[in-house]
Design an enzyme around this catalytic site. Structure first.
Site, short mmCIF file in Angstrom:
data_model
loop_
_atom_site.label_atom_id
_atom_site.label_comp_id
_atom_site.label_asym_id
_atom_site.label_seq_id
_atom_site.Cartn_x
_atom_site.Cartn_y
_atom_site.Cartn_z
N SER A 151 76.10 25.31 -27.29
CA SER A 151 77.05 25.32 -26.18
C SER A 151 78.16 24.32 -26.50
CB SER A 151 76.35 24.90 -24.89
OG SER A 151 77.28 24.59 -23.87
N TYR A 164 70.95 19.01 -20.46
CA TYR A 164 71.39 20.26 -21.09
C TYR A 164 72.15 19.96 -22.38
CZ TYR A 164 73.73 24.82 -21.50
OH TYR A 164 74.19 26.04 -21.94
#
Length: 259
Positions: A151, A164
């Site tokens: 990501s 995350y």
């Protein structure tokens, strides 16, 4: 000249392949002739995705697999090999996100839950695929493509999302290490950092006016990406065209992180 992007005879696995980026990648692979296996934890979504992929005329399988379960991943890869006899590409795309929290409120349980799918799941998936690819290479049939979906949170500061970001940064560095270790077997390993993509995971943000005004408005290409925007990169990384492209981190974010 041979079509570099003809994937007939190749078998690809896409985890989290029943929606978002995953189904976009799986569809690209199916369109170019690959047999495709998708893993997801929702049987109904798996079935719908498989039916969509079969419209392209190829061989498609779907299985309910929790990638955070090491034994389930091992069994799932074994089933693919039993069914198809080989695995040429594994895309570890399955991932989760949980509610953003202040740094001081992130519990160890939050961290471990995120880590189980986003990091351990990638390790288990790519490792078991690599195990087969290495054995095949030792028998004179080298090659294979491993892809970890990270990501842009691995690149820019993801405030209130440290758990995350940590898992996604780890995917990037883990894939680089694998690329060096597996290069002798002609196996490529790359990671992809998507930006803001329409999916179930981002459904809340998509309808949040403030987020669209303050964040999505800063994407130079404009707006949200769709799963289909990742079809071509999956095909490229599965094809002979990328045989010397390894250890890379490909950012697909409409130029968001550099603006």
């Amino acid at each position: 000249m041979k079509n570099l992007f003809d994937l007939k005879g190749k078998v690809a696995l896409v985890t989290g392949g029943n929606g978002g980026i995953g189904i976009g990648m799986a569809e690209g692979l199916a369109m170019h002739g690959a047999s495709v296996v998708i893993w997801g934890t929702n049987e109904e979504k798996n079935a719908r995705a498989a039916e969509r992929l079969r419209q392209h005329g190829g061989d498609v399988r779907a299985a309910v697999i929790d990638v955070s379960d090491e034994d389930a991943v091992k069994a799932g890869v074994a089933d693919i090999l039993k069914e198809f006899g080989r695995l040429d590409q594994a895309i570890a795309n399955a991932g989760i996100s949980i509610r953003r929290k202040d740094l001081f409120d992130i519990s160890i349980e939050d961290f471990r839950k995120m880590e189980g799918v986003n990091l351990h799941g990638v390790l288990f998936t790519l490792r078991e695929a690599a195990r087969h690819m290495v054995e095949r290479a030792k028998n004179g049939d080298g090659g294979g493509s491993l892809v970890g979906i990270a990501s842009t949170a691995a690149i820019h500061g993801a405030a209130r999302n440290e758990h995350y970001a940590a898992t996604k940064g780890a995917v990037v560095t883990m894939c680089r290490a694998m690329a060096v270790e597996l290069a002798r077997y002609k196996i490529t390993v790359n990671s992809i950092c998507p930006g803001w993509v329409r999916s179930e995971m981002t459904a809340g943000a998509q309808g949040w006016d403030k987020f669209n005004e303050n964040v999505i408005s800063r994407v130079p290409m404009g707006g949200w990406a769709d799963g289909e925007d990742f079809s071509a990169i999956a095909v490229y990384l599965a094809s002979p065209a990328s045989r010397f492209h390894t250890g890379d981190t490909l950012v697909i974010d409409g130029a968001y992180t550099i603006y």
